[in-house]
Design a protein around this motif. Structure first.
Motif, PDB file in Angstrom:
ATOM      1  N   GLY A  41       0.760  -1.245   0.000  1.00 46.94           N
ATOM      2  CA  GLY A  41       0.000   0.000   0.000  1.00 46.94           C
ATOM      3  C   GLY A  41       0.784   1.285   0.000  1.00 46.94           C
ATOM      4  N   GLY A  43       2.071   2.670  -2.473  1.00 46.51           N
ATOM      5  CA  GLY A  43       1.809   3.415  -3.698  1.00 46.51           C
ATOM      6  C   GLY A  43       2.641   2.972  -4.888  1.00 46.51           C
ATOM      7  N   LYS A  44       3.060   1.717  -4.904  1.00 49.65           N
ATOM      8  CA  LYS A  44       3.846   1.211  -6.030  1.00 49.65           C
ATOM      9  C   LYS A  44       3.041   1.269  -7.322  1.00 49.65           C
ATOM     10  CE  LYS A  44       4.410  -2.791  -3.925  1.00 49.65           C
ATOM     11  NZ  LYS A  44       3.860  -2.399  -2.621  1.00 49.65           N
ATOM     12  N   THR A  45       1.827   0.718  -7.272  1.00 52.45           N
ATOM     13  CA  THR A  45       1.029   0.662  -8.501  1.00 52.45           C
ATOM     14  C   THR A  45       0.650   2.065  -8.960  1.00 52.45           C
ATOM     15  OG1 THR A  45       0.162  -1.470  -7.753  1.00 52.45           O
ATOM     16  CG2 THR A  45      -0.971  -0.429  -9.585  1.00 52.45           C
ATOM     17  N   ALA A  46       0.279   2.929  -8.012  1.00 54.18           N
ATOM     18  CA  ALA A  46      -0.088   4.299  -8.380  1.00 54.18           C
ATOM     19  C   ALA A  46       1.081   5.007  -9.060  1.00 54.18           C
ATOM     20  CB  ALA A  46      -0.531   5.074  -7.137  1.00 54.18           C
ATOM     21  N   ASP A  74      -3.930  -4.983  -9.738  1.00 55.63           N
ATOM     22  CA  ASP A  74      -2.850  -4.066 -10.103  1.00 55.63           C
ATOM     23  C   ASP A  74      -2.599  -4.079 -11.610  1.00 55.63           C
ATOM     24  OD1 ASP A  74      -2.712  -3.442  -7.483  1.00 55.63           O
ATOM     25  OD2 ASP A  74      -0.666  -4.162  -7.148  1.00 55.63           O
ATOM     26  N   ARG A  77      -5.183  -2.035 -13.362  1.00 56.10           N
ATOM     27  CA  ARG A  77      -4.926  -0.593 -13.258  1.00 56.10           C
ATOM     28  C   ARG A  77      -3.818  -0.172 -14.220  1.00 56.10           C
ATOM     29  NH1 ARG A  77      -3.795   0.050  -6.994  1.00 56.10           N
ATOM     30  NH2 ARG A  77      -2.991   2.072  -7.652  1.00 56.10           N
ATOM     31  N   GLU A 119       6.963  -4.550 -10.224  1.00 56.68           N
ATOM     32  CA  GLU A 119       6.408  -4.264  -8.900  1.00 56.68           C
ATOM     33  C   GLU A 119       6.518  -5.535  -8.082  1.00 56.68           C
ATOM     34  OE1 GLU A 119       2.416  -2.641  -8.671  1.00 56.68           O
ATOM     35  OE2 GLU A 119       2.245  -3.246  -6.568  1.00 56.68           O
ATOM     36  N   LYS A 167       3.203   9.873  -1.869  1.00 55.73           N
ATOM     37  CA  LYS A 167       2.023  10.514  -1.263  1.00 55.73           C
ATOM     38  C   LYS A 167       2.369  11.826  -0.566  1.00 55.73           C
ATOM     39  CE  LYS A 167       0.189   5.857  -0.377  1.00 55.73           C
ATOM     40  NZ  LYS A 167      -0.646   4.975   0.444  1.00 55.73           N
ATOM     41  N   ASP A 169       1.469  14.625  -1.252  1.00 58.29           N
ATOM     42  CA  ASP A 169       0.308  15.537  -1.191  1.00 58.29           C
ATOM     43  C   ASP A 169      -0.340  15.543   0.188  1.00 58.29           C
ATOM     44  OD1 ASP A 169      -2.333  13.437  -1.940  1.00 58.29           O
ATOM     45  OD2 ASP A 169      -0.308  12.813  -2.447  1.00 58.29           O
ATOM     46  N   ALA A 199       1.813  10.596  -6.637  1.00 57.16           N
ATOM     47  CA  ALA A 199       1.140  10.088  -7.833  1.00 57.16           C
ATOM     48  C   ALA A 199      -0.190  10.825  -8.010  1.00 57.16           C
ATOM     49  CB  ALA A 199       0.904   8.588  -7.697  1.00 57.16           C
ATOM     50  N   ARG A 200      -0.756  11.295  -6.896  1.00 54.19           N
ATOM     51  CA  ARG A 200      -2.036  11.991  -6.921  1.00 54.19           C
ATOM     52  C   ARG A 200      -1.939  13.299  -7.705  1.00 54.19           C
ATOM     53  NH1 ARG A 200      -6.106  10.809  -3.289  1.00 54.19           N
ATOM     54  NH2 ARG A 200      -5.491   8.698  -3.771  1.00 54.19           N
TER      55      ARG A 200
END
Ligand SMILES: Nc1nc2c(ncn2[C@@H]2O[C@H](COP(=O)(O)OP(=O)(O)OP(=O)(O)O)[C@@H](O)[C@H]2O)c(=O)[nH]1
Ligand SMILES: [Mg+2]
Ligand SMILES: [Zn+2]
Lengths: 231, 130
Positions: A41, A43-46, A74, A77, A119, A167, A169, A199-200
């Motif tokens: 969680g 944020g690898k995939t993001a 994943d 996505r 990943e 992350k 942000d 990534a956001r």
């Protein structure tokens, strides 16, 4: 009679040999692997979704392979980027090994694909011990995980060529102490670069692609102190 | 946990060595594990027993020796125990000109086995006297 036989064999010699062979085969195909490690969680995939879109925009041939214990979420996505994507289910194994990856990269992706982002399974302990024949090893940590992650997982952070904080942000909202995080990374891996991204918002997402391309082109990557000794 | 993968690799390598020497019973496997190898000795010992089952290594004991992590800074001519979590920047000059001397070992150091088929070796009953 009872005999003591000195073996003096590295336990991971088999994996290291397979990684070396894979690295050579990939080089011959014009491909470099980027091995991405983090806790579940982080944020690898993001981040990879962002990298694949950037790669597309810039005309860089790239692909992604994502390893999970279960689900194809994943890969679904990542496939939205339109670039080649492969999901590997590890059948309970908590990390990828070089011969497994070699199997999945046989004939895939197409020759002259510059970058394959891998990943790894979300886990900061086990994947750290396995060389996958990568050109660049990147460890991610999100701002929500606490500044002491590098001290709790010294082998993962200690063997990274690049560390990326994700992350950002929400860094302010969670009171992320960047200086403390950097100091902890420096303690276990002196001299490694720490990059920041979200990534956001897209802030800083270009760094990974830039570094991956530089490494693929033969620019020397950071040499961690911990990577010098083995076996 | 990857200790199971590590245990399987150990059993594989020891089994191979035993086979090549015609050995059928392995008494002890000696491992060196560095503090920074990323392996938990207890978890490995547990996995080892499972990994041995039904192989030439079944019944072997596992002796694990932990290796302290030490680093050296050549310019300062200093060497120190880095501890866990490790301090890998030089405590004297603070630079990254450091070399890890030990602590990443993950090695089968030695094995003990009986290599004389005529000698069953393993714990022969001690003859009762009187
Ligand atoms: N605010 C914020 N949330 C993010 C960012 N990147 C990822 N997330 C969220 O974090 C959660 C996990 O992100 P993933 O990309 O699935 O993380 P992962 O590391 O791939 O997770 P696993 O594959 O399960 O280990 C999701 O809810 C994402 O929306 C970011 O830059 N900012
Ligand atoms: Mg993921
Ligand atoms: Zn020094």
């Amino acid at each position: 009679m009872c005999r003591v036989v000195e073996l003096q064999q590295a336990v991971l010699a088999g994996n290291d040999a397979a990684a070396g062979i894979l690295r050579g085969e990939l080089a011959a195909r014009g491909t470099s692997v980027v091995n991405i490690l983090s806790s579940p969680g982080s944020g690898k995939t993001a981040l990879l979704e962002a990298e694949l879109l950037l790669a597309r925009e810039r005309g860089v041939t790239a692909a992604a392979l994502t390893a999970d214990l279960a689900t194809e979420n994943d890969a679904m996505r990542l496939a939205r980027s339109g670039l080649p994507v492969k999901q590997v289910l590890t059948d309970g194994l908590c990390h990828l090994e070089a011969d497994m990856l070699a199997g999945h990269l046989r004939g895939w992706p197409a020759k002259d694909t510059r970058l394959v982002f891998v990943e790894n399974v979300g886990n900061l302990v086990c994947p750290a011990s396995y060389d996958l024949g990568e050109t660049l090893r990147v460890v991610l940590a999100s701002v929500t995980e606490g500044e002491d992650k590098p001290l709790k997982y010294p082998t993962a952070f200690g063997l990274a060529h690049l560390v990326i904080v994700t992350k950002t942000d929400i860094a302010e909202a969670v009171g992320f102490d960047e200086a403390a995080f950097r100091a902890n990374v420096e303690q276990v891996n002196p001299g490694v670069d720490v990059a920041l991204c979200s990534a956001r918002t897209g802030a800083g997402t270009g760094v990974l692609l830039d570094r991956a391309l530089a490494a693929a082109d033969g620019t020397a990557v950071h040499m961690p102190v911990m990577a010098q000794a083995r076996a | 946990m990857h200790e199971m993968s590590i245990a399987l690799a150990v059993v594989d390598q020891v089994g191979e060595a035993a086979r090549s020497q015609g050995v059928t019973a392995v008494r002890t496997v000696r491992l060196l594990i560095g503090e920074l190898a990323g392996v938990v000795p207890d978890a490995l010992a547990f996995s080892f027993e499972l990994a041995c089952a039904g192989t030439a290594v079944e019944g072997a004991g596992l002796a694990i020796e932990t290796v302290r992590a030490r680093a050296r800074c050549a310019p300062c001519d200093g060497e120190w125990a880095v501890g866990v979590p490790p301090r890998l920047a030089c405590p004297l000059c603070g630079r990254a000109t450091v070399e890890l001397v030990s602590g990443r070992e993950l090695r089968i150091a030695a094995v003990e086995w009986h290599d004389d088929p005529a000698d069953p070796g393993v714990r022969e009953p001690i003859s009762q006297e009187g």
